[in-house]
Design an enzyme around this catalytic site. Structure first.
Site, short mmCIF file in Angstrom:
data_model
loop_
_atom_site.label_atom_id
_atom_site.label_comp_id
_atom_site.label_asym_id
_atom_site.label_seq_id
_atom_site.Cartn_x
_atom_site.Cartn_y
_atom_site.Cartn_z
N CYS A 196 10.20 -5.83 3.05
CA CYS A 196 9.13 -6.19 2.11
C CYS A 196 9.34 -5.48 0.78
CB CYS A 196 7.78 -5.81 2.71
SG CYS A 196 6.41 -6.16 1.59
N CYS A 218 6.27 -4.21 -1.02
CA CYS A 218 5.64 -3.01 -0.45
C CYS A 218 6.42 -1.75 -0.84
CB CYS A 218 5.63 -3.07 1.08
SG CYS A 218 5.11 -4.63 1.74
N ASP A 219 7.73 -1.83 -0.77
CA ASP A 219 8.52 -0.60 -0.80
C ASP A 219 9.44 -0.44 -2.01
OD1 ASP A 219 7.39 0.04 1.63
OD2 ASP A 219 8.92 -1.01 2.76
#
Ligand SMILES: Cc1cc2nc3c(=O)[nH]c(=O)nc-3n(C[C@H](O)[C@H](O)[C@H](O)COP(=O)(O)OP(=O)(O)OC[C@H]3O[C@@H](n4cnc5c(N)ncnc54)[C@H](O)[C@@H]3O)c2cc1C
Length: 441
Positions: free
Chosen positions: A230, A233-234
């Protein structure tokens, strides 16, 4: 004063999995403290230190004990251990049986659209969230192609609007994962992972698809430590690093474009010459290539990720062959193996349909595990091979896999289920009408 354990969640801005973790504790009525590590190096270092070197958000702690990220938290929730740690587990191991007209598996776009329609038809659906409440769209901060939002809309916001709309029409959303469906008798018996059992006259399978991984050396050890599925997200955790995106479809192009915000250079490794992605995404990537922000490595595959949980990803091993699919040609002298320095790796290589819970039923799947539905023209397009079980969204549709197509199919499944339920009611009432007459004979 509350005597619940102390729950702490390290979060970051624009982090869908952080929202999922918070939603989970909210749904249990548990209070928590959040620490946003975005732009706060001290807090980030504290999180990494307390989380045994992990550099992903969220990181959840209960009474100072490291629970881990969203995957760990949701896995504990599935087994009931999270409730035990929170002191809210019940001793009641007995099956709690409730009958519902309709159960919908999944709260992605397909399941929620089905829930809106089914609620409007007074079928009072019970909608089971699964391990990814809100589905895949919660992983993107920018949905630019969903009709009705000319300025775009965030995935979590779109999903939350749909949840609210479904609940307004009488849908009940429930945290949990369906373990199995028994179609050997009617009503269907729907068993949850935590042991609860529901019965239902009809079921809509809208359980979507999960991110695929490569099963290569280094993957298990480094997932969450520089390897991610993701980017939204990261990505921000690896600011200034060179990053590798693996894949050649829309998701890979979108993720690579997004990562240019943080990366020194983004490299895309794709196993073939041509991308599968839409022209729109390929054009955006080409623009970034022209700007020197992205480099494309065609006919190249990732075979190993090197690094450690303490230091993150150090470098990767790639193979390249101009004929494409180099891992199928490892013996070919033209296949070149080489090490490549990157600080983070993102998999964007497609999805596996979530259908485990339907194993053992008469529902048929294709060779890749996608549900087969009747399709074609006229009503009943979402019927599976088991009357009363319908399929909708990415778990059926491996080709389009878009929010709007999932929504469209969700609405069709709810309409098909409504017709089925009405036929069932009519059949039941005609049996009731006939039976007293038979008794008079
Ligand atoms: C990063 C990313 C960005 C995207 N961007 C866009 C975009 O901009 N525009 C667009 O149109 N599309 C986009 N997509 C695609 C879009 O998100 C999907 O096509 C859509 O979400 C599919 O919806 P779905 O409801 O079929 O499945 P999913 O969204 O996959 O939802 C499946 C649901 O089923 C639940 N579930 C799974 N197993 C079980 C079980 N055993 N029991 C109960 N529930 C279960 C899951 O928890 C989840 O809630 C994107 C996808 C990704 C990954």
């Amino acid at each position: 004063m509350s005597d619940q354990p102390r729950v702490e969640i390290y979060t970051k801005t624009d982090c869908p999995y952080c929202e999922k973790a918070k939603d989970l504790f909210d749904s249990k009525g548990i209070e928590y403290e959040t620490y946003n590590v975005t732009d706060d190096d001290d807090l980030f270092d504290e999180m990494v230190d307390r989380a045994d070197g992990r550099k992903t958000a969220p990181e959840v702690f209960i009474d100072d004990e490291l629970i881990g990220g969203w995957d760990d938290t949701s896995a504990l929730n599935e087994t009931g251990e999270l409730d035990e740690k929170l002191g809210i587990a019940t001793d009641d191991d007995d099956e709690v049986v409730e009958h519902r007209k309709l159960i919908i598996a999944g709260t992605g776009i397909a399941g929620l659209t089905a829930a809106i329609y089914a609620g409007r038809s007074n079928n009072e659906p019970l909608v089971i969230e699964g391990d990814e409440p809100g589905g895949q769209l919660t992983l993107t901060t920018d949905v630019a192609n969903y009709p009705g939002f000319p300025d775009g809309i965030g995935g979590p916001e779109l999903v939350n609007n749909m949840k609210e709309q479904a609940e307004q029409f009488g849908a009940d959303l429930k945290n949990g994962i369906i373990e199995s469906v028994d179609d050997s008798s009617r009503p269907f018996r729907v068993e949850m992972k935590d042991g609860d059992v529901y019965t239902a006259d009809a079921v809509i399978a809208a359980s979507g698809a999960s991110a695929r991984t490569l099963e290569i050396p280094g993957e298990d050890e480094l997932m969450g430590y520089g390897l991610s599925t993701c980017a939204t997200c990261d990505g921000a955790f690896f600011r200034g690093e060179d990053m590798l995106v693996v894949g050649g479809g829309d998701a890979a192009m979108e993720e690579a474009t997004f990562l240019t915000k943080f990366a020194d250079t983004v490299y895309i490794a794709h196993r073939r010459e041509e991308f599968r992605a839409e022209d729109y995404w390929v054009d955006r990537v080409e623009e970034k290539v022209d700007d020197g922000e992205i480099e494309i490595m065609k006919n190249t595959e990732l075979i190993e990720i090197h690094g450690s949980q303490e230091e993150g990803v150090d470098h990767v091993t790639l193979v390249e062959n101009d004929k494409g699919h180099p891992t199928d040609r490892l013996e070919d002298p033209e296949t070149e193996e080489f090490g490549f320095d990157v600080g983070a790796v993102f998999f964007a290589i497609g999805h596996t349909p979530n259908t485990d819970y339907l194993e053992g039923t008469g529902v048929e799947t294709d060779a890749d595990g996608y549900l087969k539905t009747k399709g074609g023209e006229g009503g009943g397009q979402t019927e599976t091979h088991v009357p009363g079980i319908f399929g909708a969204g990415d778990v059926v549709d491996y080709h389009y896999q878009q929010a709007v197509t999932a929504a469209g199919m969700g609405s069709k499944a709810a309409l098909d289920a409504d017709e089925y339920l009405e036929d069932l009611e009519r059949a039941d009432s005609s049996v009731e009408e006939v039976e007293p007459a038979a008794a008079d004979d």
